[in-house]
Write an enzyme that holds these catalytic residues in place. Structure first.
Site, short mmCIF file in Angstrom:
data_model
loop_
_atom_site.label_atom_id
_atom_site.label_comp_id
_atom_site.label_asym_id
_atom_site.label_seq_id
_atom_site.Cartn_x
_atom_site.Cartn_y
_atom_site.Cartn_z
N THR A 24 -32.10 113.73 29.02
CA THR A 24 -30.69 113.48 28.77
C THR A 24 -30.51 112.05 28.27
O THR A 24 -31.38 111.21 28.44
CB THR A 24 -29.83 113.66 30.04
OG1 THR A 24 -30.10 112.58 30.93
CG2 THR A 24 -30.09 114.99 30.71
N CYS A 25 -29.37 111.80 27.71
CA CYS A 25 -28.95 110.44 27.37
C CYS A 25 -27.95 109.97 28.42
O CYS A 25 -26.97 109.32 28.11
CB CYS A 25 -28.32 110.41 25.98
SG CYS A 25 -29.47 110.79 24.67
N SER A 26 -28.22 110.32 29.65
CA SER A 26 -27.31 110.05 30.76
C SER A 26 -27.97 109.10 31.76
O SER A 26 -29.19 109.07 31.89
CB SER A 26 -26.97 111.37 31.47
OG SER A 26 -26.25 111.14 32.65
N GLY A 83 -29.35 104.33 27.78
CA GLY A 83 -29.65 105.17 28.93
C GLY A 83 -30.34 106.46 28.54
O GLY A 83 -29.99 107.08 27.55
N PHE A 84 -31.36 106.81 29.30
CA PHE A 84 -31.98 108.12 29.16
C PHE A 84 -32.70 108.48 30.44
O PHE A 84 -32.96 107.65 31.29
CB PHE A 84 -32.91 108.22 27.94
CG PHE A 84 -34.25 107.55 28.10
CD1 PHE A 84 -34.48 106.31 27.55
CD2 PHE A 84 -35.29 108.19 28.77
CE1 PHE A 84 -35.72 105.69 27.68
CE2 PHE A 84 -36.53 107.59 28.90
CZ PHE A 84 -36.74 106.33 28.36
#
Length: 95
Positions: A24-26, A83-84
């Protein structure tokens, strides 16, 4: 997070799939480590989480125990990214 969980579990149901990388890019636990936990709880033991990118210096959240230790994470503060998150699953018995 529900949709991500369903997608990974569906991929695990395909008989020829041996490895799945969930990314994810979270930076949010509920979209990252919590999804990994739900996937592991829902896959009936057919897949296991394995350490991804072992040389990457930033691991997942310590509060998530083994799931965190086997995952990779980055943020603006750690890794100079937006972020990832990355986690790797392998079918049991896969070599």
């Amino acid at each position: 997070a529900d949709q991500q969980t369903r997608l990974v579990l569906h991929a695990m149901s395909l008989p020829n799939v041996k490895v799945i990388v969930y990314s994810t890019c979270s930076v949010h636990r509920e979209e990252d480590e919590d999804v990994v936990r739900r996937v592991l709880d829902g896959c009936n033991g057919k897949f296991v989480q394995v350490t991804c990118m072992p040389d990457w210096p930033y691991r997942g959240l310590e509060s998530c125990g083994e799931i965190g230790r086997k995952s990779c994470r980055a943020s603006l503060e750690r890794g100079t990214t937006n972020g990832f998150f990355v986690s790797r699953f392998e079918r049991k018995g896969f070599e």
